[in-house]
Design a protein around this motif. Structure first.
Motif, short mmCIF file in Angstrom:
data_model
loop_
_atom_site.label_atom_id
_atom_site.label_comp_id
_atom_site.label_asym_id
_atom_site.label_seq_id
_atom_site.Cartn_x
_atom_site.Cartn_y
_atom_site.Cartn_z
N GLU A 178 0.94 -1.31 -0.03
CA GLU A 178 0.53 -0.06 -0.05
C GLU A 178 0.84 1.47 0.63
N PRO A 179 0.09 2.73 -0.72
CA PRO A 179 1.51 3.84 -0.61
C PRO A 179 0.70 4.41 1.00
N LEU A 180 2.09 5.22 1.33
CA LEU A 180 2.06 5.17 2.29
C LEU A 180 1.40 6.56 2.76
N PHE A 181 0.26 6.70 3.61
CA PHE A 181 -0.35 8.25 3.78
C PHE A 181 -0.12 9.60 4.49
N VAL A 182 0.66 9.25 5.31
CA VAL A 182 1.38 10.05 6.10
C VAL A 182 2.77 9.57 6.00
N SER A 183 3.91 10.67 6.24
CA SER A 183 5.35 11.10 5.99
C SER A 183 5.90 11.40 7.38
N GLN A 184 7.54 11.07 7.45
CA GLN A 184 8.22 11.33 8.50
C GLN A 184 7.90 12.53 8.43
N LYS A 185 7.36 13.88 8.55
CA LYS A 185 7.72 14.75 8.71
C LYS A 185 6.17 15.32 9.22
N ASP A 186 5.13 14.64 9.02
CA ASP A 186 3.57 14.25 10.59
C ASP A 186 4.23 13.69 11.73
N PHE A 187 5.35 13.71 11.70
CA PHE A 187 5.50 12.76 13.32
C PHE A 187 6.48 13.95 14.22
N PRO A 188 6.37 14.52 15.18
CA PRO A 188 6.67 15.62 16.09
C PRO A 188 8.34 14.63 16.43
N ALA A 189 9.09 16.06 16.63
CA ALA A 189 10.41 15.78 16.72
C ALA A 189 11.39 14.45 17.60
#
Length: 369
Positions: free
Chosen positions: A3-14
């Motif tokens: 499946e394609p990913l629908f969130v990316s790493q930038k969507d997570f806080p540091a």
């Protein structure tokens, strides 16, 4: 197909992206553990270098071995439902030196939150469940309408508390080592000389989820006459059901119907299911495994609903009957008539299977009475 990913790493806080070691307290049921792989995938997206260890019942170890996201499996020594506070404390203390940065507790029970608490894990995440304030310090309040799917609830625990529910997410996907297939086929005296339909006619939850045995037998009869072979799969508890199905066949048909229920380990069942050209199942743990193996899958729903725990695959035909009392989510039919299952006829199921295996396209279809 991934499946394609629908969130990316930038969507997570540091602070979440920095977490290096996570302990997941896994669910007891195979189907729930299968859906937990979506959480594991999201945690890997959050930090590709993260180590994910899962505390789980021994019978799910072979399932977790097929999930590349999982680094280690820790056997849960207590049986399902046993409190055992002293044992939980001892296990938690023994895990303290592993240095987990976060624990994610998937069961909602009070007792399931004790182990990461005793392990002194700094961030302990989970749904509020049985009022687990103090045991958990990242407590989420569940709005069931906001998170209708079990997989959404698991996925949310990888995300910040304030994040919106994911409506699209990476699906579970089991990885099977096919190099062992020849030995496994020899062990169970199986061949792949005919197209293969695998039947999963059991349901651990109860008889209100099981399509009648004589209906399954009609499907088997039709498919064998059409040149297929059939393997019956399930646990030792399902053996009585699979025996009935096979005994309803004619002698010359039984040659092409192999009853494997109770004979395989879970790992062997996964490897054998990877051989299938199609799978027919009740709503069960094996259903979720077939979906994660990307097999064309027809699923019969009786007392439960795909609105909560659907098979996570694009090659699925969901077969259910709309009646006034369904879904009731009971183990036994409260009205004793089992109409939600008895009024789903074999011909309807055969048509769903034929559509799945004859179409070259990826299908998500609903066949409703």
């Amino acid at each position: 197909m991934s499946e394609p990913l629908f969130v990316s790493q930038k969507d997570f806080p540091a602070e979440l992206k920095k977490i290096q070691k996570i302990l997941v307290i896994g669910p007891a049921w195979i189907g729930d553990m299968m859906m937990a792989q979506t959480l594991f995938k999201l945690l890997k997206l959050r930090n590709p270098q993260v180590q994910i260890d899962v505390l789980a019942s021994g019978w799910t170890r072979q399932l977790l071995a097929c999930m590349p996201e999982v680094a280690d499996v820790i056997d849960m020594p207590l049986g399902h439902g046993k409190f055992g506070l002293g044992e939980r404390r001892a296990l938690g203390k023994s895990l303290a030196d592993k240095g987990y940065d976060q624990a994610i507790v998937l069961p909602n029970s009070f007792k399931s939150a004790f182990i990461p608490f005793f392990a002194n894990t700094p961030l302990r995440t989970g749904w509020r469940g049985e009022m687990r304030y103090g045991l958990l310090n990242d407590v989420r309040a569940l709005n069931k309408k906001r998170y209708p799917l079990m997989v959404q609830r698991y996925a949310a625990l990888a995300l910040p508390k304030e994040a919106e529910p994911l409506t699209e997410f990476p699906y579970p996907e089991l990885h099977v080592d096919q190099s062992q297939r020849p030995q496994l086929l020899t062990k169970f005296a199986l061949q792949l000389d005919r197209p293969l339909l695998i039947l999963c006619p059991g349901a651990e939850y109860g008889p209100a989820k099981r399509w009648p045995e004589h209906y399954f037998a009609e499907v088997v009869d039709e498919k064998i006459r059409a040149g297929w072979q059939v393997w019956l799969m399930g646990s030792a508890k399902d053996r009585q059901v699979t025996d009935v199905i096979r005994n309803l066949l004619l002698d010359d048909e039984r040659v092409h119907c192999h009853n494997l229920a109770g004979s395989t380990s879970l790992g062997e069942a996964i490897e054998l299911m990877a051989c299938a050209d199609a799978v027919l199942s009740n709503d069960s743990g094996l259903m979720h495994i077939a979906a994660a193996l990307q097999k064309p899958l027809a699923v019969i729903y009786g007392s439960t609903s795909p609105e909560h725990t659907p098979p996570l695959s694009k090659q699925v035909s969901i077969i259910s009957k709309e009646i006034e009392c369904a879904p009731c989510f009971e183990r036994e039919c409260p009205k004793v008539h089992h109409k939600c299952l008895r009024e789903l006829m074999p011909q309807q199921v055969l048509q769903a299977l034929d559509t799945l295996v004859s179409s070259p396209a990826v299908i998500f279809a609903e066949a409703r009475g």
